[in-house]
Write an enzyme that holds these catalytic residues in place. Structure first.
Site, PDB file in Angstrom:
ATOM      1  N   ASP A 194     -45.589 -27.591  27.151  1.00  0.00           N
ATOM      2  CA  ASP A 194     -45.037 -28.949  27.143  1.00  0.00           C
ATOM      3  C   ASP A 194     -45.955 -29.938  27.849  1.00  0.00           C
ATOM      4  O   ASP A 194     -45.511 -30.753  28.650  1.00  0.00           O
ATOM      5  CB  ASP A 194     -43.642 -28.945  27.803  1.00  0.00           C
ATOM      6  CG  ASP A 194     -42.697 -27.957  27.136  1.00  0.00           C
ATOM      7  OD1 ASP A 194     -42.923 -26.744  27.293  1.00  0.00           O
ATOM      8  OD2 ASP A 194     -41.768 -28.394  26.450  1.00  0.00           O
ATOM      9  N   HIS A 223     -31.388 -28.297  27.577  1.00  0.00           N
ATOM     10  CA  HIS A 223     -31.607 -27.276  26.545  1.00  0.00           C
ATOM     11  C   HIS A 223     -30.809 -26.005  26.867  1.00  0.00           C
ATOM     12  O   HIS A 223     -31.229 -24.905  26.527  1.00  0.00           O
ATOM     13  CB  HIS A 223     -33.094 -26.954  26.401  1.00  0.00           C
ATOM     14  CG  HIS A 223     -33.942 -28.159  26.127  1.00  0.00           C
ATOM     15  ND1 HIS A 223     -33.676 -29.013  25.081  1.00  0.00           N
ATOM     16  CD2 HIS A 223     -35.024 -28.678  26.760  1.00  0.00           C
ATOM     17  CE1 HIS A 223     -34.579 -29.991  25.088  1.00  0.00           C
ATOM     18  NE2 HIS A 223     -35.392 -29.812  26.092  1.00  0.00           N
ATOM     19  N   HIS A 267     -40.356 -25.583  26.915  1.00  0.00           N
ATOM     20  CA  HIS A 267     -39.207 -26.388  26.482  1.00  0.00           C
ATOM     21  C   HIS A 267     -38.454 -27.093  27.608  1.00  0.00           C
ATOM     22  O   HIS A 267     -38.254 -28.301  27.553  1.00  0.00           O
ATOM     23  CB  HIS A 267     -38.248 -25.520  25.657  1.00  0.00           C
ATOM     24  CG  HIS A 267     -37.332 -26.276  24.761  1.00  0.00           C
ATOM     25  ND1 HIS A 267     -37.694 -27.421  24.088  1.00  0.00           N
ATOM     26  CD2 HIS A 267     -36.031 -26.051  24.402  1.00  0.00           C
ATOM     27  CE1 HIS A 267     -36.671 -27.855  23.355  1.00  0.00           C
ATOM     28  NE2 HIS A 267     -35.655 -27.052  23.535  1.00  0.00           N
TER      29      HIS A 267
END
Ligand code: NAG
Ligand code: NAG
Ligand code: NAG
Ligand code: NAG
Ligand code: NAG
Ligand code: NAG
Ligand code: NAG
Ligand code: FE2
Length: 464
Positions: free
Chosen positions: A164, A325, A352
């Site tokens: 990321d 998430h 993520h």
């Protein structure tokens, strides 16, 4: 600091409770100053276009075959296709060889890409430094890489881990710290979500180009192993872009055919003493799907006598105790977790969630709808799950955590950073996580891994 205090905590937990699995681990008391992550402006030094007409830019390499004797060299020429040739030679050798690649372009809404080159070099020698040049006809640029040692059980090798990343000032700190880490990462395992171009109007693909120029300073010299994240999907029907992964698949090639995969989103490589399986959280993974069938055939092929370390990469974590998430990785966990226990995967790395977390060795595979057994339990055949989604992208940190910290979570912290996985031999690997706030050599969390096949002892009970 992290591993020792965790060890002490768990040790006393064991003594006091007499239970194998006690309370949750540590939530770091370190609280990062909350500031917004800001993308580096287009005229930043990190995005500089190399001098010279049609000069190759965005140069990057990845493994190009199944065992590490191949390299895929990729680059972009801005003005015209130019030559598709790579000239390469062994250090101290005058014998220059050449390989030919292919050139691709694509359009995305009103953006038209420059000329994207991919060239696979094969049959290299192991453990050898090579120089290579691209850009013939106009401006030639020269780089180098070192091939891995031959695949084998006791070959030390150090992998870096970044996820990321994006292209903010924080991203630049993460990459710089990785480059300066004295453990010297030899290959980077990239955990998905690359450029974050999709945060711009119409997914402005110019930000895919700037990202390519940003990472060149590392990715042209050592392979980055690619995992697809949700920011690679670029699915935008509102502007007529309905083919998922279009920019990503044009720009970042992977050697998926070498592992008999049928799509570039899931594949495997062997590198030194590691067998690395890359999975796609954003491709179908249910029963009968291509990814499912591939993984089912793939896991039994892993020969731990040859490659003791079995590492899995996937973008969306299965064990995540942040309120971001949350449970997104759950459906894939349900499909594949029992295989990971059966085949004794050593570690699963994910991204993520824009923070850091490391788990116990746990599994949650007993549930059968009616038996109520849906709590993770300590399991020495299970992997450790590590989230390193903290590269520093524009979306900022995930700092809202579920409370109390679940028992499976050993250490969590909302900071940007990178990690290193350093294999010493078939039984031992040293793992560390480095937060950006500290100097690049400081380890905020660490752990000695014991190989699940060769030495399946409980790491947390060892004084190592
Ligand atoms: C693409 O369209 C947007 C507006 O929809 C505009 O701002 C931008 O300049 C256009 N880009 C190109 C390369 O034409
Ligand atoms: C990025 O980091 C490098 C150091 O590795 C530095 O030279 C450069 O100026 C930084 N650029 C930006 C825009 O922060
Ligand atoms: C891929 O399939 C071919 C044909 O079945 C087989 O020879 C080869 O060993 C397989 N490669 C891998 C890496 O599994
Ligand atoms: C596993 O690898 C070892 C070492 O390379 C080799 O001797 C052995 O034959 C392999 N086993 C299988 C089942 O292929
Ligand atoms: C589920 O587990 C329960 C308790 O162990 C058992 O009685 C039951 O038969 C199981 N159901 C199925 C469908 O396997
Ligand atoms: C943290 O997340 C929870 C669950 O989504 C939410 O209820 C809470 O308001 C959040 N807290 C903050 C400070 O954002
Ligand atoms: C493997 O590496 C660990 C850590 O460096 C070391 O303690 C151990 O002795 C090594 N094992 C062998 C067989 O060399
Ligand atoms: Fe993501």
């Amino acid at each position: 600091m992290g591993s020792f205090s965790t060890f002490v905590f768990l040790f006393f937990g064991l003594v006091l409770n007499g239970a194998v699995f006690c309370n949750g681990g540590k939530t770091s008391s370190y609280v990062r100053k909350v500031e917004k992550s800001v993308d580096m402006p287009l005229d930043s030094d990190t995005f500089k276009v190399p001098h010279g007409y049609n000069a190759p830019q965005q140069v990057h390499i990845t493994q190009g075959d199944h065992v590490g004797k191949g390299v895929i060299v990729s680059w972009v020429t801005p003005n015209e296709p130019g030559s598709n040739k790579v000239i390469y030679w062994r250090e101290n050798s005058k014998h220059k060889k050449k390989a030919r690649g292919k050139v691709y372009t694509y359009t995305y809404y009103n953006y038209t890409s420059a000329y994207i080159h991919h060239c696979t070099i094969k049959h290299l020698e192991f453990n050898t430094k090579y120089y290579y040049k691209v850009g013939f006809g106009y401006t030639v640029r020269k780089f180098w890489f070192v091939t891995p040692p031959a695949v084998g059980p006791d070959v030390p090798y150090t992998f870096g881990l970044i996820g990321d990343l994006g292209q903010t000032f924080d991203s630049n700190v993460t990459l710089t710290h990785y480059e300066l880490n004295p453990q010297k990462g030899q290959t980077l395992l990239y955990l998905g979500d690359l450029s974050y171009a999709d945060n711009y109007p119409n997914h402005d693909n110019v930000r895919w180009d700037t990202w390519g120029r940003f990472i060149e300073r590392s990715a042209a010299y050592q392979p980055w192993i690619w995992t697809a994240g949700n920011h690679e999907i670029d699915f935008a029907p509102e502007i007529g872009e309905t083919k998922p992964f279009k920019p990503f698949t044009h720009r970042y090639h992977v050697p998926y055919r070498a592992s008999n995969s049928t799509a570039p989103f899931w594949y495997s490589i062997k590198r030194a003493s590691a067998y690395i399986i890359v999975l796609s959280s954003y491709s179908a993974y249910g029963k009968y799907t291509p990814q499912y069938r591939w993984l089912q055939e793939e896991l039994p092929k892993v020969n731990r006598t040859e490659t003791p370390w079995l590492i899995v990469l996937a973008h969306s974590p299965w064990y995540n105790s942040y309120n971001y998430h949350y449970m997104e990785g759950e459906t894939m966990r349900v499909m594949y977790e029992s295989w990971f226990v059966q085949y004794k995967v050593d570690v699963v790395f994910a991204g993520h969630v824009h923070a850091y977390e490391r788990s116990e060795r746990v599994s949650n595979i007993a549930y059968n709808i009616t038996n109520g057994l849906s709590t993770p339990v300590k399991d020495q055949s299970a992997p450790v799950y590590i989230t390193v989604g903290d590269g520093g992208n524009i979306e900022g940190l995930a700092n809202n955590m579920t409370e109390p910290q679940p028992a499976y979570s050993v250490y969590r912290e909302a900071s940007f950073g990178h990690a290193m996985f350093s294999i010493k031999n078939r039984t031992h690997a040293y793992y560390s996580w480095h937060r950006n706030h500290d100097g690049y050599a400081v380890e905020a969390d660490s752990m000695w891994f014991f190989n699940r096949f060769w030495y399946p002892a409980d790491e947390y009970l060892s004084a190592h």
